[in-house]
Design a protein around this motif. Structure first.
Motif, PDB file in Angstrom:
ATOM      1  N   PRO A  34      35.551  49.502  49.329  1.00 28.83           N
ATOM      2  CA  PRO A  34      34.155  49.613  49.777  1.00 28.83           C
ATOM      3  C   PRO A  34      33.858  50.885  50.573  1.00 28.83           C
ATOM      4  N   THR A  35      34.862  51.536  51.115  1.00 31.15           N
ATOM      5  CA  THR A  35      34.613  52.789  51.836  1.00 31.15           C
ATOM      6  C   THR A  35      34.449  53.962  50.866  1.00 31.15           C
ATOM      7  N   ASN A  36      34.674  53.703  49.588  1.00 29.33           N
ATOM      8  CA  ASN A  36      34.563  54.751  48.575  1.00 29.33           C
ATOM      9  C   ASN A  36      33.242  54.658  47.805  1.00 29.33           C
ATOM     10  N   PHE A  37      32.292  53.879  48.273  1.00 35.51           N
ATOM     11  CA  PHE A  37      30.999  53.713  47.604  1.00 35.51           C
ATOM     12  C   PHE A  37      29.867  54.283  48.436  1.00 35.51           C
ATOM     13  N   ILE A  38      28.815  54.671  47.754  1.00 35.65           N
ATOM     14  CA  ILE A  38      27.540  54.970  48.386  1.00 35.65           C
ATOM     15  C   ILE A  38      26.462  54.497  47.406  1.00 35.65           C
ATOM     16  N   THR A  39      25.406  53.905  47.927  1.00 37.71           N
ATOM     17  CA  THR A  39      24.317  53.402  47.096  1.00 37.71           C
ATOM     18  C   THR A  39      23.259  54.485  46.973  1.00 37.71           C
ATOM     19  N   VAL A  40      22.924  54.823  45.739  1.00 36.88           N
ATOM     20  CA  VAL A  40      21.975  55.912  45.489  1.00 36.88           C
ATOM     21  C   VAL A  40      21.008  55.534  44.367  1.00 36.88           C
ATOM     22  N   CYS A  41      19.851  56.189  44.363  1.00 38.06           N
ATOM     23  CA  CYS A  41      18.926  56.041  43.242  1.00 38.06           C
ATOM     24  C   CYS A  41      19.429  56.933  42.106  1.00 38.06           C
ATOM     25  N   ARG A  42      18.868  56.788  40.942  1.00 35.69           N
ATOM     26  CA  ARG A  42      19.317  57.536  39.767  1.00 35.69           C
ATOM     27  C   ARG A  42      19.200  59.052  39.986  1.00 35.69           C
ATOM     28  N   HIS A  43      18.098  59.484  40.585  1.00 37.00           N
ATOM     29  CA  HIS A  43      17.883  60.914  40.830  1.00 37.00           C
ATOM     30  C   HIS A  43      18.944  61.470  41.778  1.00 37.00           C
ATOM     31  N   CYS A  44      19.137  60.820  42.913  1.00 35.18           N
ATOM     32  CA  CYS A  44      20.121  61.294  43.891  1.00 35.18           C
ATOM     33  C   CYS A  44      21.542  61.205  43.345  1.00 35.18           C
ATOM     34  N   HIS A  45      21.789  60.226  42.490  1.00 39.85           N
ATOM     35  CA  HIS A  45      23.122  60.087  41.903  1.00 39.85           C
ATOM     36  C   HIS A  45      23.500  61.349  41.126  1.00 39.85           C
ATOM     37  N   LEU A  46      22.605  61.817  40.283  1.00 43.51           N
ATOM     38  CA  LEU A  46      22.903  63.007  39.489  1.00 43.51           C
ATOM     39  C   LEU A  46      22.869  64.277  40.334  1.00 43.51           C
ATOM     40  N   TYR A  47      21.778  64.477  41.079  1.00 44.77           N
ATOM     41  CA  TYR A  47      21.571  65.782  41.713  1.00 44.77           C
ATOM     42  C   TYR A  47      22.307  65.988  43.036  1.00 44.77           C
TER      43      TYR A  47
END
Length: 76
Positions: A34-47
């Motif tokens: 769980p320390t290796n995750f971050i929750t992001v929207c699709r836009h932030c995930h790519l850019y």
């Protein structure tokens, strides 16, 4: 329930994605950490998390998310 970078809330047409900070293909032992995750929207995930290319990754994404959260919190 929100993107840790831009703080957009999830919605039916705006799902959130889980990003592995250390890619699981390079670090399979961290895939479920769980320390290796971050929750992001699709836009932030790519850019931001992948620097515009899914062949790349941003090792400092957690630090950058904290910086952006602080900037929004203290904006004039």
């Amino acid at each position: 329930n929100y993107c840790e970078l831009c703080e957009k809330k999830k919605g039916l047409l705006q799902p959130l994605e889980l990003h592995h900070i250390q890619p699981f293909n390079l670090f399979p032992e961290l895939e479920l950490d769980p320390t290796n995750f971050i929750t992001v929207c699709r836009h932030c995930h790519l850019y931001f998390a992948h620097l515009g290319s899914f062949r790349s990754f941003n090792i400092d994404i957690k630090k950058e998310a904290l910086v952006w959260q602080e900037k929004r919190k203290n904006r004039p």
